[in-house]
Scaffold this motif. Structure first.
Motif, mmCIF file in Angstrom:
data_model
loop_
_atom_site.group_PDB
_atom_site.id
_atom_site.type_symbol
_atom_site.label_atom_id
_atom_site.label_comp_id
_atom_site.label_asym_id
_atom_site.label_seq_id
_atom_site.Cartn_x
_atom_site.Cartn_y
_atom_site.Cartn_z
ATOM 1 N N TRP A 119 0.819 -1.222 0.000
ATOM 2 C CA TRP A 119 0.000 0.000 0.000
ATOM 3 C C TRP A 119 0.854 1.273 0.000
ATOM 4 C CZ3 TRP A 119 -0.219 -3.224 4.402
ATOM 5 C CH2 TRP A 119 0.269 -2.703 5.585
ATOM 6 N N GLY A 120 2.166 1.123 -0.241
ATOM 7 C CA GLY A 120 3.034 2.277 -0.413
ATOM 8 C C GLY A 120 3.569 2.877 0.879
ATOM 9 N N ALA A 121 3.566 2.085 1.936
ATOM 10 C CA ALA A 121 4.055 2.579 3.217
ATOM 11 C C ALA A 121 5.255 1.759 3.685
ATOM 12 C CB ALA A 121 2.946 2.503 4.264
ATOM 13 N N TYR A 122 5.994 2.346 4.578
ATOM 14 C CA TYR A 122 7.043 1.687 5.341
ATOM 15 C C TYR A 122 6.390 1.461 6.695
ATOM 16 C CZ TYR A 122 11.823 1.212 7.295
ATOM 17 O OH TYR A 122 12.986 0.767 7.895
ATOM 18 N N PHE A 123 6.052 0.203 7.003
ATOM 19 C CA PHE A 123 5.136 -0.108 8.108
ATOM 20 C C PHE A 123 5.688 -1.212 8.992
ATOM 21 C CE2 PHE A 123 1.795 -2.797 9.865
ATOM 22 C CZ PHE A 123 0.968 -1.872 10.486
ATOM 23 N N GLY A 124 5.397 -1.105 10.270
ATOM 24 C CA GLY A 124 5.698 -2.157 11.220
ATOM 25 C C GLY A 124 4.801 -2.018 12.436
ATOM 26 N N SER A 125 4.660 -3.120 13.194
ATOM 27 C CA SER A 125 3.828 -3.080 14.400
ATOM 28 C C SER A 125 4.470 -3.924 15.491
ATOM 29 C CB SER A 125 2.407 -3.562 14.097
ATOM 30 O OG SER A 125 2.410 -4.881 13.612
ATOM 31 N N PHE A 126 4.150 -3.604 16.731
ATOM 32 C CA PHE A 126 4.757 -4.277 17.870
ATOM 33 C C PHE A 126 3.993 -3.964 19.144
ATOM 34 C CE2 PHE A 126 6.636 -0.154 17.229
ATOM 35 C CZ PHE A 126 6.620 0.416 18.486
ATOM 36 N N LYS A 127 4.277 -4.746 20.174
ATOM 37 C CA LYS A 127 3.806 -4.484 21.521
ATOM 38 C C LYS A 127 5.033 -4.066 22.324
ATOM 39 C CE LYS A 127 1.072 -7.496 23.384
ATOM 40 N NZ LYS A 127 0.580 -8.714 24.066
ATOM 41 N N ASP A 128 4.945 -2.910 22.980
ATOM 42 C CA ASP A 128 6.109 -2.456 23.743
ATOM 43 C C ASP A 128 6.245 -3.243 25.046
ATOM 44 O OD1 ASP A 128 4.495 -1.243 25.761
ATOM 45 O OD2 ASP A 128 4.721 0.766 24.906
ATOM 46 N N LYS A 129 7.299 -2.985 25.785
ATOM 47 C CA LYS A 129 7.586 -3.755 27.000
ATOM 48 C C LYS A 129 6.554 -3.531 28.103
ATOM 49 C CE LYS A 129 10.955 -0.352 28.611
ATOM 50 N NZ LYS A 129 12.380 -0.177 28.911
ATOM 51 N N PHE A 130 5.643 -2.571 27.903
ATOM 52 C CA PHE A 130 4.582 -2.321 28.870
ATOM 53 C C PHE A 130 3.240 -2.893 28.416
ATOM 54 C CE2 PHE A 130 7.681 1.115 29.206
ATOM 55 C CZ PHE A 130 8.106 0.911 30.508
ATOM 56 N N GLY A 131 3.228 -3.568 27.248
ATOM 57 C CA GLY A 131 2.001 -4.173 26.739
ATOM 58 C C GLY A 131 1.165 -3.277 25.847
ATOM 59 N N VAL A 132 1.664 -2.075 25.524
ATOM 60 C CA VAL A 132 0.946 -1.156 24.631
ATOM 61 C C VAL A 132 1.272 -1.522 23.190
ATOM 62 C CG1 VAL A 132 0.674 1.267 23.937
ATOM 63 C CG2 VAL A 132 0.997 0.679 26.359
ATOM 64 N N GLN A 133 0.250 -1.586 22.353
ATOM 65 C CA GLN A 133 0.428 -1.953 20.945
ATOM 66 C C GLN A 133 0.557 -0.701 20.090
ATOM 67 O OE1 GLN A 133 -1.347 -6.302 20.632
ATOM 68 N NE2 GLN A 133 -2.857 -4.756 20.243
ATOM 69 N N TRP A 134 1.552 -0.732 19.191
ATOM 70 C CA TRP A 134 1.879 0.397 18.331
ATOM 71 C C TRP A 134 1.959 -0.031 16.876
ATOM 72 C CZ3 TRP A 134 2.923 5.218 20.533
ATOM 73 C CH2 TRP A 134 3.118 5.240 21.917
ATOM 74 N N MET A 135 1.657 0.907 15.983
ATOM 75 C CA MET A 135 1.886 0.776 14.547
ATOM 76 C C MET A 135 2.674 2.003 14.110
ATOM 77 S SD MET A 135 -1.825 -0.241 13.084
ATOM 78 C CE MET A 135 -2.577 -1.804 13.403
ATOM 79 N N ILE A 136 3.667 1.785 13.267
ATOM 80 C CA ILE A 136 4.425 2.879 12.664
ATOM 81 C C ILE A 136 4.144 2.806 11.173
ATOM 82 C CG2 ILE A 136 6.692 3.925 12.308
ATOM 83 C CD1 ILE A 136 5.900 3.721 15.301
ATOM 84 N N ASN A 137 3.621 3.891 10.590
ATOM 85 C CA ASN A 137 3.228 3.891 9.186
ATOM 86 C C ASN A 137 3.733 5.170 8.512
ATOM 87 O OD1 ASN A 137 1.153 2.417 7.217
ATOM 88 N ND2 ASN A 137 1.002 4.615 6.870
ATOM 89 N N TYR A 138 4.890 5.071 7.834
ATOM 90 C CA TYR A 138 5.392 6.183 7.036
ATOM 91 C C TYR A 138 4.892 5.979 5.613
ATOM 92 C CZ TYR A 138 8.512 8.979 4.195
ATOM 93 O OH TYR A 138 9.007 9.871 3.252
ATOM 94 N N GLN A 139 3.975 6.837 5.178
ATOM 95 C CA GLN A 139 3.373 6.718 3.856
ATOM 96 C C GLN A 139 4.324 7.304 2.826
ATOM 97 O OE1 GLN A 139 0.466 4.967 3.705
ATOM 98 N NE2 GLN A 139 0.777 4.922 1.506
ATOM 99 N N MET A 140 5.098 6.437 2.160
ATOM 100 C CA MET A 140 6.158 6.873 1.251
ATOM 101 C C MET A 140 5.626 7.662 0.066
ATOM 102 S SD MET A 140 8.634 3.518 1.349
ATOM 103 C CE MET A 140 7.387 2.532 0.543
#
Length: 144
Positions: A119-140
């Motif tokens: 979809w044209g993004a640089y994307f990743g997802s994870f759960k941090d060490k505190f259990g919070v879920q994150w997505m990083i989406n740089y739309q290239m």
């Protein structure tokens, strides 16, 4: 600086929920509802799962956008209250995406490593060490 949007997961109810939210906020979807079945390279998913939402976004005012997708049970996804929310960050550069991803995911569990997507993004997802879920989406494509 990165922009932040709430990202919700549903078990086959994303479209129903977002039609409800749309009626409450009085806004329209920011683009089409993308379906799981539109995703290239997915084999072995059911016809019902193909109709599920891969991504939907709804502007809710003040530049904020509510986003969501459905789980795909045949791919091992299981909705558990607590994993149905992500903080979705939208950095302004690939370098900022790397910095945020590497920093926030340190000591946590990476769900999807940062990578270029269809979809044209640089994307990743994870759960941090505190259990919070994150997505990083740089739309290239929007930033080139």
């Amino acid at each position: 600086m990165a922009k932040m949007n709430p990202y919700l997961n549903f078990d086959g109810k994303a479209e129903e929920a977002f039609n409800f939210y749309k009626s409450v906020f009085g806004t329209e979807f920011d683009g089409p509802i993308h379906r799981i079945g539109d995703t290239p390279g997915l084999d072995g998913i059911t016809e019902e799962e193909k109709k599920r939402v891969m991504h939907v976004s709804l502007p809710i005012g003040g530049g904020d956008v509510l986003m969501a997708s459905d789980t795909v049970p045949s791919m091992g996804h299981k909705l558990v209250v607590g994993n149905n929310n992500y903080i979705s960050l939208h950095p302004t550069s690939r370098e900022e995406a790397d910095k945020l991803f590497n920093g926030l995911s340190a000591g946590g569990d990476v769900e999807m490593p940062l990578a270029e997507t269809f979809w044209g993004a640089y994307f990743g997802s994870f759960k941090d060490k505190f259990g919070v879920q994150w997505m990083i989406n740089y739309q290239m494509d929007a930033n080139n």
